[in-house]
Motif scaffolding. Sequence first.
Motif, mmCIF file in Angstrom:
data_model
loop_
_atom_site.group_PDB
_atom_site.id
_atom_site.type_symbol
_atom_site.label_atom_id
_atom_site.label_comp_id
_atom_site.label_asym_id
_atom_site.label_seq_id
_atom_site.Cartn_x
_atom_site.Cartn_y
_atom_site.Cartn_z
ATOM 1 N N THR A 48 11.109 21.328 23.283
ATOM 2 C CA THR A 48 9.788 20.897 23.697
ATOM 3 C C THR A 48 9.850 19.683 24.603
ATOM 4 O O THR A 48 8.849 19.016 24.840
ATOM 5 C CB THR A 48 8.923 20.583 22.469
ATOM 6 O OG1 THR A 48 9.586 19.589 21.687
ATOM 7 C CG2 THR A 48 8.692 21.819 21.631
ATOM 8 N N VAL A 49 11.032 19.370 25.134
ATOM 9 C CA VAL A 49 11.167 18.248 26.052
ATOM 10 C C VAL A 49 10.628 18.657 27.412
ATOM 11 O O VAL A 49 11.119 19.593 28.044
ATOM 12 C CB VAL A 49 12.648 17.821 26.164
ATOM 13 C CG1 VAL A 49 12.781 16.683 27.156
ATOM 14 C CG2 VAL A 49 13.168 17.393 24.799
ATOM 15 N N ASP A 55 5.726 19.318 33.830
ATOM 16 C CA ASP A 55 4.654 18.330 33.941
ATOM 17 C C ASP A 55 3.804 18.603 35.174
ATOM 18 O O ASP A 55 2.565 18.530 35.129
ATOM 19 C CB ASP A 55 5.238 16.920 34.025
ATOM 20 C CG ASP A 55 5.716 16.406 32.677
ATOM 21 O OD1 ASP A 55 5.328 16.999 31.657
ATOM 22 O OD2 ASP A 55 6.474 15.421 32.661
ATOM 23 N N ASP A 153 4.300 19.126 11.021
ATOM 24 C CA ASP A 153 5.594 18.872 11.655
ATOM 25 C C ASP A 153 5.980 19.984 12.622
ATOM 26 O O ASP A 153 7.078 19.988 13.158
ATOM 27 C CB ASP A 153 6.688 18.688 10.598
ATOM 28 C CG ASP A 153 6.814 19.871 9.650
ATOM 29 O OD1 ASP A 153 5.964 20.794 9.720
ATOM 30 O OD2 ASP A 153 7.749 19.875 8.825
ATOM 31 N N GLU A 180 1.673 19.086 20.626
ATOM 32 C CA GLU A 180 3.115 19.038 20.411
ATOM 33 C C GLU A 180 3.473 17.863 19.508
ATOM 34 O O GLU A 180 2.901 16.773 19.637
ATOM 35 C CB GLU A 180 3.848 18.894 21.741
ATOM 36 C CG GLU A 180 3.657 20.056 22.691
ATOM 37 C CD GLU A 180 4.494 19.901 23.945
ATOM 38 O OE1 GLU A 180 5.371 19.000 23.955
ATOM 39 O OE2 GLU A 180 4.297 20.663 24.902
ATOM 40 N N PRO A 181 4.425 18.062 18.601
ATOM 41 C CA PRO A 181 4.857 16.942 17.750
ATOM 42 C C PRO A 181 5.442 15.806 18.574
ATOM 43 O O PRO A 181 6.179 16.028 19.541
ATOM 44 C CB PRO A 181 5.915 17.577 16.846
ATOM 45 C CG PRO A 181 5.586 19.027 16.832
ATOM 46 C CD PRO A 181 5.067 19.331 18.199
ATOM 47 N N GLN A 182 5.098 14.592 18.207
ATOM 48 C CA GLN A 182 5.684 13.388 18.772
ATOM 49 C C GLN A 182 6.315 12.620 17.613
ATOM 50 O O GLN A 182 5.642 12.365 16.612
ATOM 51 C CB GLN A 182 4.626 12.528 19.466
ATOM 52 C CG GLN A 182 3.884 13.242 20.578
ATOM 53 C CD GLN A 182 4.774 13.586 21.758
ATOM 54 O OE1 GLN A 182 5.690 12.829 22.094
ATOM 55 N NE2 GLN A 182 4.525 14.724 22.398
ATOM 56 N N ALA A 183 7.595 12.291 17.750
ATOM 57 C CA ALA A 183 8.335 11.646 16.661
ATOM 58 C C ALA A 183 8.249 12.481 15.384
ATOM 59 O O ALA A 183 8.184 11.939 14.277
ATOM 60 C CB ALA A 183 7.811 10.234 16.418
ATOM 61 N N THR A 185 5.833 14.632 14.268
ATOM 62 C CA THR A 185 4.560 15.065 13.697
ATOM 63 C C THR A 185 3.490 15.169 14.786
ATOM 64 O O THR A 185 3.594 14.557 15.847
ATOM 65 C CB THR A 185 4.049 14.088 12.620
ATOM 66 O OG1 THR A 185 3.815 12.807 13.210
ATOM 67 C CG2 THR A 185 5.038 13.967 11.470
ATOM 68 N N THR A 186 2.458 15.940 14.472
ATOM 69 C CA THR A 186 1.266 16.011 15.302
ATOM 70 C C THR A 186 0.088 16.277 14.393
ATOM 71 O O THR A 186 0.247 16.445 13.177
ATOM 72 C CB THR A 186 1.383 17.085 16.394
ATOM 73 O OG1 THR A 186 0.307 16.932 17.318
ATOM 74 C CG2 THR A 186 1.366 18.489 15.806
ATOM 75 N N ALA A 190 -4.654 14.850 17.670
ATOM 76 C CA ALA A 190 -3.732 14.397 18.710
ATOM 77 C C ALA A 190 -4.207 14.833 20.092
ATOM 78 O O ALA A 190 -4.938 15.821 20.240
ATOM 79 C CB ALA A 190 -2.334 14.939 18.439
ATOM 80 N N ALA A 193 -1.346 18.763 24.653
ATOM 81 C CA ALA A 193 -0.472 18.957 25.807
ATOM 82 C C ALA A 193 -1.067 19.979 26.757
ATOM 83 O O ALA A 193 -0.835 19.927 27.969
ATOM 84 C CB ALA A 193 0.911 19.396 25.354
#
Length: 576
Positions: A48-49, A55, A153, A180-183, A185-186, A190, A193
Amino acid sequence: MRKTRLSAVSLLAAGFLLMASFTGAGADPAPPSGIPSEAAASAVGPSTVATAATDEASSAAADDLTGDITFSVPSGTFQGQMSVSLSTQVNNAEIRYTTNGELPTASSQVYSGSPLQFTTTTQLRAQAFASGQAAGDPGTAVYIAHSFDATHDMPLLVMDAYGGGKPGRQYEDVATMIMEPQAGTTSISADPAVATRAGFRLRGQSSSEFPKAPYRLELWNNNDKDAAYPVLGMPAEADWVLRGPFTDKALIRDALVFDLGRAMGLAAPRYEFVELYLNLDGQPMGSDDYQGVYMLTETVKDGPDRLDIAKLGKNDTQHPEVTGGYLFKFEWFAADEPILRCPGAPANCWQDLEVKRPKTLQPEQETYLAQYLLEFSNALRGPNPSDPQTGYPAYIDVDSFVDMIIIHELSRDMDAYIRSAYYHKDRGEKLVAGPLWDYDLTFGTGGYFNNTHAHGWQFEQVRQPIANDWVNRLMDDPSFQQRVDSRWRELRQGVLSNSQLEQRINQLSAPLANGAQRNFQKWPNLTDWMVGPFITPTANTWQGQVQYLRDWTFQRAAWLDSSGWRPTGGVARAPE
């Protein structure tokens, strides 16, 4: 709202129940421990990067949606009340807006300059008008109301149908967002994306009747046309499928087959697991709108980031253009037009062959493809079927057929060879098996045509009349049998070894542990022997379901090791 309700589609025929360029899954991950580098691209789900390219694509689609209107609050979710102001850089213009899903006209409500207030899910659409005429591009923002929040998660897919209820077979409006999870979790609250207009409809055959239904999802621009967004690391596209594992209580059967197929060199869709919230009733989204773990999957279609074959136009009716590309599938007793009829004698023919690409099949293209397939079918019946010049090798990519058979037989797919059985032919090339599609009734799940047994051949199951007998004829040829056996023994030293099979199952299941618990709280069918009309494994826990999948796969592989890939009781054939 456009609305079509689906009637029951479980059909019985002939005494049997009727069922209903792709690359690795997303960005190439690092190879798991013990899996060779050549299999790495297919070993796990997509990363998911976000890249600069994704972008840019996402920004372009989002900018197109907002057009020449500035919304003081971007599309997203909210609790309680939402206040939104509108502005535009179009000179000497007033703004007119709607909240009913339609584009504004010269008679729509004029924006007064005061913030608009919303308490329910709203599709806010606006257009600048100058001198009574539309000026600039229209803009849309979507706001999903919710009465609770929840942390997850896994990626979230949040959809709201504006109170339109469950769709039928026609696309209906649905606000769509992906968090999308950040660190790690989401949550529902949120920033999304992806946030866009979209349409969704039911898909599948028997599976469409399950309470956890599968859907087609089409991301839309302001004109109800395709809007390409990059989704969870996958290339930008508008067309997606939401597969809701229901008979597959391990949740990973489709993903496992797709990953194995790609590692072997077959085409298969990318995917990502998500948890779905779907609100149908017009009230703010509540916790009861949770629908469980789904696979958000690429559709099978042509295109540079999907199946990269030549695009056939209506004027491509002469050689060499007419030779490709074609995409078609067998759908036993369920094919839709255009259906390719066999021009040969009944004994040499197929049925239920549905052409997917080109969308509009010209007469010359239909004639070419039908004749090509008939010549292949005749070659299978010739005196020397394996002859490189006159036999089946002159018409098909033999390696792809070998690998397809191995995938079908290892998984013992209930629909193998006759349902969701895709093939493609590029321009100037031979017929290739794939892309892979639809593997929920596999690895001990299904119950029809003996497919739950870990021993025996799926291609030998007699289903009369069958859609085609290509695989049966191939497996009747000793030289082809030898190729399958040699390829199997090669794969058992690598991608299909017990150790690598176990690693794939572990890597697919590990990220789903918490989501699986939520899924089976919503759909408590772990101990149900029958799910709809299908026999399914029973276990007290999801972990037990994963263990069943693991054990059954090892048993099946052991039986195939001992088989020599030789038919055991006569090959099933279409009537002569």
